[in-house]
Design a protein around this motif. Structure first.
Motif, PDB file in Angstrom:
ATOM      1  N   MET A   1      15.996  53.894  42.564  1.00 50.55           N
ATOM      2  CA  MET A   1      14.629  53.903  42.078  1.00 50.55           C
ATOM      3  C   MET A   1      14.189  55.347  41.888  1.00 50.55           C
ATOM      4  N   SER A   2      13.233  55.516  41.089  1.00 51.17           N
ATOM      5  CA  SER A   2      12.763  56.861  40.805  1.00 51.17           C
ATOM      6  C   SER A   2      11.642  57.264  41.755  1.00 51.17           C
ATOM      7  N   GLU A   3      11.326  58.551  41.723  1.00 46.57           N
ATOM      8  CA  GLU A   3      10.176  59.048  42.498  1.00 46.57           C
ATOM      9  C   GLU A   3       8.895  58.367  42.036  1.00 46.57           C
ATOM     10  N   GLN A   4       8.825  58.042  40.761  1.00 46.45           N
ATOM     11  CA  GLN A   4       7.650  57.350  40.218  1.00 46.45           C
ATOM     12  C   GLN A   4       7.508  55.969  40.868  1.00 46.45           C
ATOM     13  N   ASP A   5       8.618  55.249  41.019  1.00 46.93           N
ATOM     14  CA  ASP A   5       8.594  53.943  41.687  1.00 46.93           C
ATOM     15  C   ASP A   5       8.140  54.096  43.137  1.00 46.93           C
ATOM     16  N   LYS A   6       8.663  55.101  43.803  1.00 50.97           N
ATOM     17  CA  LYS A   6       8.317  55.353  45.202  1.00 50.97           C
ATOM     18  C   LYS A   6       6.810  55.607  45.338  1.00 50.97           C
ATOM     19  N   ARG A   7       6.279  56.445  44.456  1.00 46.43           N
ATOM     20  CA  ARG A   7       4.825  56.724  44.482  1.00 46.43           C
ATOM     21  C   ARG A   7       4.018  55.459  44.229  1.00 46.43           C
ATOM     22  N   LYS A   8       4.474  54.658  43.266  1.00 46.27           N
ATOM     23  CA  LYS A   8       3.767  53.410  42.924  1.00 46.27           C
ATOM     24  C   LYS A   8       3.668  52.496  44.141  1.00 46.27           C
ATOM     25  N   TRP A   9       4.796  52.293  44.835  1.00 46.32           N
ATOM     26  CA  TRP A   9       4.802  51.392  45.987  1.00 46.32           C
ATOM     27  C   TRP A   9       4.048  51.987  47.164  1.00 46.32           C
ATOM     28  N   ASN A  10       4.136  53.286  47.358  1.00 47.71           N
ATOM     29  CA  ASN A  10       3.345  53.921  48.423  1.00 47.71           C
ATOM     30  C   ASN A  10       1.856  53.735  48.166  1.00 47.71           C
ATOM     31  N   GLN A  11       1.436  53.897  46.923  1.00 47.78           N
ATOM     32  CA  GLN A  11       0.017  53.707  46.577  1.00 47.78           C
ATOM     33  C   GLN A  11      -0.405  52.256  46.800  1.00 47.78           C
ATOM     34  N   LYS A  12       0.438  51.328  46.376  1.00 50.00           N
ATOM     35  CA  LYS A  12       0.109  49.905  46.538  1.00 50.00           C
ATOM     36  C   LYS A  12      -0.058  49.556  48.016  1.00 50.00           C
ATOM     37  N   TYR A  13       0.890  49.961  48.858  1.00 53.42           N
ATOM     38  CA  TYR A  13       0.819  49.608  50.271  1.00 53.42           C
ATOM     39  C   TYR A  13      -0.290  50.365  50.988  1.00 53.42           C
ATOM     40  N   SER A  14      -0.563  51.587  50.587  1.00 55.60           N
ATOM     41  CA  SER A  14      -1.693  52.329  51.168  1.00 55.60           C
ATOM     42  C   SER A  14      -2.993  51.589  50.900  1.00 55.60           C
ATOM     43  N   ALA A  15      -3.172  51.136  49.667  1.00 56.71           N
ATOM     44  CA  ALA A  15      -4.386  50.401  49.298  1.00 56.71           C
ATOM     45  C   ALA A  15      -4.508  49.108  50.096  1.00 56.71           C
ATOM     46  N   MET A  16      -3.405  48.400  50.258  1.00 60.30           N
ATOM     47  CA  MET A  16      -3.432  47.151  51.029  1.00 60.30           C
ATOM     48  C   MET A  16      -3.836  47.410  52.475  1.00 60.30           C
ATOM     49  N   ILE A  17      -3.281  48.444  53.071  1.00 61.45           N
ATOM     50  CA  ILE A  17      -3.593  48.780  54.463  1.00 61.45           C
ATOM     51  C   ILE A  17      -5.056  49.197  54.580  1.00 61.45           C
ATOM     52  N   GLU A  18      -5.523  50.038  53.646  1.00 58.59           N
ATOM     53  CA  GLU A  18      -6.918  50.484  53.672  1.00 58.59           C
ATOM     54  C   GLU A  18      -7.883  49.318  53.530  1.00 58.59           C
ATOM     55  N   GLN A  19      -7.491  48.287  52.781  1.00 57.45           N
ATOM     56  CA  GLN A  19      -8.337  47.102  52.593  1.00 57.45           C
ATOM     57  C   GLN A  19      -8.203  46.114  53.746  1.00 57.45           C
ATOM     58  N   GLY A  20      -7.382  46.460  54.735  1.00 58.09           N
ATOM     59  CA  GLY A  20      -7.228  45.599  55.901  1.00 58.09           C
ATOM     60  C   GLY A  20      -6.349  44.382  55.666  1.00 58.09           C
ATOM     61  N   GLN A  21      -5.549  44.389  54.609  1.00 56.95           N
ATOM     62  CA  GLN A  21      -4.661  43.257  54.327  1.00 56.95           C
ATOM     63  C   GLN A  21      -3.467  43.306  55.281  1.00 56.95           C
ATOM     64  N   SER A  22      -3.227  42.211  55.973  1.00 57.87           N
ATOM     65  CA  SER A  22      -2.047  42.159  56.832  1.00 57.87           C
ATOM     66  C   SER A  22      -0.880  41.617  56.031  1.00 57.87           C
ATOM     67  N   PRO A  23       0.318  41.957  56.480  1.00 59.12           N
ATOM     68  CA  PRO A  23       1.490  41.434  55.772  1.00 59.12           C
ATOM     69  C   PRO A  23       1.553  39.924  55.910  1.00 59.12           C
ATOM     70  N   SER A  24       1.951  39.275  54.834  1.00 57.49           N
ATOM     71  CA  SER A  24       2.028  37.813  54.881  1.00 57.49           C
ATOM     72  C   SER A  24       3.484  37.364  54.890  1.00 57.49           C
ATOM     73  N   VAL A  25       3.671  36.193  55.458  1.00 57.85           N
ATOM     74  CA  VAL A  25       5.000  35.570  55.508  1.00 57.85           C
ATOM     75  C   VAL A  25       5.138  34.694  54.272  1.00 57.85           C
ATOM     76  N   ASN A  26       6.289  34.698  53.678  1.00 57.41           N
ATOM     77  CA  ASN A  26       6.543  33.850  52.535  1.00 57.41           C
ATOM     78  C   ASN A  26       6.415  32.382  52.970  1.00 57.41           C
ATOM     79  N   PRO A  27       5.537  31.606  52.325  1.00 57.73           N
ATOM     80  CA  PRO A  27       5.313  30.207  52.741  1.00 57.73           C
ATOM     81  C   PRO A  27       6.576  29.343  52.697  1.00 57.73           C
TER      82      PRO A  27
END
Length: 185
Positions: A1-27
């Motif tokens: 994966m590229s550095e761009q992909d890494k940044r994208k996923w870091n941003q996505k997970y940072s936003a989820m954590i900041e919004q208080g979203q907990s990790p979910s289990v696949n149903p």
């Protein structure tokens, strides 16, 4: 994966954590849990680790890998707090080589890299399992946010694991998801 992909996923997970979203289990993973009996598990592209934490509660020793440092830091902290046997590692799956006959279970959800299929099949111990669920090209569900290269063809997982024993398979046309639980003979 590229550095761009890494940044994208870091941003996505940072936003989820900041919004208080907990990790979910696949149903579907939870639904198919009676088939899971513990051992050594690999959770590929684990994200915040909902599946990893759940499987550790079910008796698995889990190695969870993802390209996002944010996600892995979050997961390792959660596992430590809950005293669960999960080790999260930051790994670029383009460079990750899987050992042969090592895992009792490999889990992959909402990640598709067809180049890994051969390695995944080789990395599962005889008698082990693969659980996978991701998007596919459903005629009823066209998710514009998911590129076609990251969607399975209809029945593709059955084709990929045709030499394994099929435990469960679902192709959900409305949601555009394909799921499999297969047992390595």
């Amino acid at each position: 994966m590229s550095e761009q992909d890494k940044r994208k996923w870091n941003q996505k997970y940072s936003a989820m954590i900041e919004q208080g979203q907990s990790p979910s289990v696949n149903p579907r993973l939870m639904e198919w849990t009676p088939s899971l009996t513990g051992g050594i598990c690999l959770d590929l592209a684990c994200g915040l680790g909902g599946n990893s934490l759940y499987l550790a509660e079910k008796g698995y020793q889990v190695l969870a890998v993802d390209i996002s440092e944010i996600a892995i830091h979050y997961l390792n902290h959660a596992a430590k707090q809950q005293q669960l046997d999960v080790v999260g590692k930051v790994i670029d799956l383009d460079e990750f080589k899987l050992p042969n006959d090592c895992y009792d279970l490999i889990v992959i959800t909402f990640f598709l890299d067809r180049r890994l299929f051969t390695e995944i099949k080789r990395a599962v111990k005889p008698g082990g399992l693969v659980f996978m669920e991701t998007f596919y090209n459903s005629p009823l569900n066209t998710k514009p946010s998911v590129s076609k290269e990251y969607k399975l063809a209809s029945q593709e997982l059955i084709d990929q694991f045709s030499d394994w024993n099929l435990i469960h398979f679902v192709e959900d046309e409305e949601r555009g998801l394909q799921s499999i639980l297969a047992h390595k003979p």
